[in-house]
Motif scaffolding. Structure first.
Motif, PDB file in Angstrom:
ATOM      1  N   HIS A  35       8.527  -7.154   4.266  1.00 44.54           N
ATOM      2  CA  HIS A  35       7.412  -8.059   4.592  1.00 44.54           C
ATOM      3  C   HIS A  35       6.950  -8.991   3.477  1.00 44.54           C
ATOM      4  O   HIS A  35       6.066  -9.808   3.692  1.00 44.54           O
ATOM      5  CB  HIS A  35       6.204  -7.233   5.068  1.00 44.54           C
ATOM      6  N   VAL A  43      -1.215 -12.738  -0.756  1.00 43.73           N
ATOM      7  CA  VAL A  43      -0.789 -11.373  -0.432  1.00 43.73           C
ATOM      8  C   VAL A  43      -1.897 -10.412  -0.867  1.00 43.73           C
ATOM      9  O   VAL A  43      -2.319 -10.426  -2.034  1.00 43.73           O
ATOM     10  CB  VAL A  43       0.539 -11.037  -1.157  1.00 43.73           C
ATOM     11  N   SER A 100      -1.382 -13.936   4.066  1.00 44.09           N
ATOM     12  CA  SER A 100      -0.153 -13.804   4.859  1.00 44.09           C
ATOM     13  C   SER A 100       0.104 -12.347   5.232  1.00 44.09           C
ATOM     14  O   SER A 100       0.406 -12.017   6.376  1.00 44.09           O
ATOM     15  CB  SER A 100       1.058 -14.324   4.087  1.00 44.09           C
ATOM     16  N   VAL A 101       0.039 -11.487   4.225  1.00 45.78           N
ATOM     17  CA  VAL A 101       0.323 -10.069   4.473  1.00 45.78           C
ATOM     18  C   VAL A 101      -0.479  -9.239   3.473  1.00 45.78           C
ATOM     19  O   VAL A 101      -0.685  -9.668   2.338  1.00 45.78           O
ATOM     20  CB  VAL A 101       1.852  -9.784   4.363  1.00 45.78           C
ATOM     21  N   SER A 133      -6.079 -10.769   7.040  1.00 44.11           N
ATOM     22  CA  SER A 133      -4.626 -10.826   6.879  1.00 44.11           C
ATOM     23  C   SER A 133      -3.940 -11.004   8.219  1.00 44.11           C
ATOM     24  O   SER A 133      -4.306 -10.366   9.198  1.00 44.11           O
ATOM     25  CB  SER A 133      -4.132  -9.533   6.221  1.00 44.11           C
ATOM     26  N   LYS A 134      -2.940 -11.882   8.233  1.00 41.98           N
ATOM     27  CA  LYS A 134      -2.168 -12.066   9.473  1.00 41.98           C
ATOM     28  C   LYS A 134      -1.410 -10.781   9.788  1.00 41.98           C
ATOM     29  O   LYS A 134      -1.253 -10.415  10.941  1.00 41.98           O
ATOM     30  CB  LYS A 134      -1.156 -13.204   9.301  1.00 41.98           C
ATOM     31  N   VAL A 135      -0.897 -10.140   8.761  1.00 41.63           N
ATOM     32  CA  VAL A 135      -0.144  -8.894   8.938  1.00 41.63           C
ATOM     33  C   VAL A 135      -0.709  -7.864   7.963  1.00 41.63           C
ATOM     34  O   VAL A 135      -0.863  -8.155   6.773  1.00 41.63           O
ATOM     35  CB  VAL A 135       1.362  -9.128   8.643  1.00 41.63           C
ATOM     36  N   PHE A 136      -1.017  -6.696   8.471  1.00 39.35           N
ATOM     37  CA  PHE A 136      -1.592  -5.634   7.639  1.00 39.35           C
ATOM     38  C   PHE A 136      -0.670  -4.414   7.724  1.00 39.35           C
ATOM     39  O   PHE A 136      -0.406  -3.899   8.803  1.00 39.35           O
ATOM     40  CB  PHE A 136      -3.000  -5.305   8.149  1.00 39.35           C
ATOM     41  N   ILE A 137      -0.163  -3.999   6.558  1.00 36.27           N
ATOM     42  CA  ILE A 137       0.853  -2.945   6.496  1.00 36.27           C
ATOM     43  C   ILE A 137       0.310  -1.758   5.701  1.00 36.27           C
ATOM     44  O   ILE A 137      -0.215  -1.941   4.597  1.00 36.27           O
ATOM     45  CB  ILE A 137       2.105  -3.462   5.736  1.00 36.27           C
ATOM     46  N   GLU A 243      -0.550  -3.306  11.662  1.00 36.75           N
ATOM     47  CA  GLU A 243       0.506  -3.614  12.630  1.00 36.75           C
ATOM     48  C   GLU A 243       1.614  -2.599  12.494  1.00 36.75           C
ATOM     49  O   GLU A 243       2.306  -2.275  13.430  1.00 36.75           O
ATOM     50  CB  GLU A 243       1.147  -4.976  12.324  1.00 36.75           C
TER      51      GLU A 243
END
Ligand code: ABF
Length: 255
Positions: A35, A43, A100-101, A133-137, A243
């Motif tokens: 990612h 980030v 972004s992430v 965040s668009k993507v959260f990991i 996500e």
């Protein structure tokens, strides 16, 4: 925060690792490899011992490359990690759009990817970074995965509480069914309570395991409704859950 924190190997070359540390590293490296890109943008970098390996991997991938990526720390620990890695930092308040992430650790994750966070004392800025965040990991070793929140993480839901509100918040938590909620000690405990990076206290509120997603929702909403609770450590679909989660273990990385 001035809270007890689990040790990590430090910003030096890692030569040998315990199996738990190897699991954290495997999860973090896999998440970053899947990612992270050096593209311009932002980030988010969370807190905890697993995030150490996230920054370690990003540092490896960034060697010798010019980058316009801005890294958004969620507290003192992640600022130090980023500084030691020589990565460019940007404060959350200076991020104009979306991140972004974001990569972060967790104390427990259920099958719906609801999380308990805040075991290390950081949760408010982490949640603010997660929701932007668009993507959260999430990255963790596999012991953090459970069928119901508060099954393996038995300390209770961490809450960031405005200090003057503590007695009221404790009594409200008892009325919600929390068994023995208490203000977390700092490190060392004799110097008083754990104080967050924002000057608030952390309260740990034990509840019975949250066996359904309905139970998670209900508790998250009730905690949010207590005056004096600045934020709580349930990351669920109403504010933000990841996500994707990467769990490292003996059999490799599960995602
Ligand atoms: C922070 O660090 C917290 O929200 C969570 O409590 C903890 C996870 O730490 P570790 O990776 O050390 O288990 O993200």
């Amino acid at each position: 925060p001035s809270c007890p924190r689990r040790a990590h190997p430090g910003a030096r070359e890692i030569t040998s690792l315990s199996s738990v540390e190897a699991s954290k590293r495997a999860a973090a490296y896999a998440a970053v490899d899947a990612h992270f890109s050096n593209a311009p943008g932002y980030v988010g970098i969370g807190s905890g011992s697993t995030v150490f390996y996230v920054v370690d991997r990003i540092r490896q991938l960034s060697v010798g490359r010019t980058s316009n990526t801005g890294f958004v720390p969620t507290g003192h620990q992640s600022r130090e990690l980023l500084r030691n890695a020589g990565l460019r930092m940007v404060r959350l308040e200076d991020v104009p759009g979306m991140i972004s992430v974001a990569f972060d650790g967790a104390d427990e994750v259920d099958g719906w990817l609801n999380c308990v966070k805040g075991g290390g004392g950081c949760l408010l800025l982490e949640k603010l970074v997660a929701i932007r965040s668009k993507v959260f990991i999430v990255v963790a070793d596999q012991t953090k995965l459970s069928h119901a929140l508060l099954t393996s993480y038995r300390h209770g839901i961490p809450l960031e509480v405005f200090p003057s509100a503590v007695p009221y918040v404790l009594s409200e938590l008892r009325s919600l069914g929390s068994t023995d909620p208490r203000v977390r000690d700092g490190a060392p405990a004799k110097l008083g309570p754990c104080v967050t990076d924002n000057g608030n206290f952390i309260v740990d509120a034990p509840f019975p395991p949250l066996a359904t997603s309905g139970a998670v929702v209900e508790l998250a909403e009730s905690l949010k409704g207590i005056v004096g609770v600045v934020e709580h450590g349930i990351f669920w679909r109403g504010d933000r859950r990841p996500e994707k989660a990467f769990f490292g273990g003996a059999g490799g990385v599960v995602r």
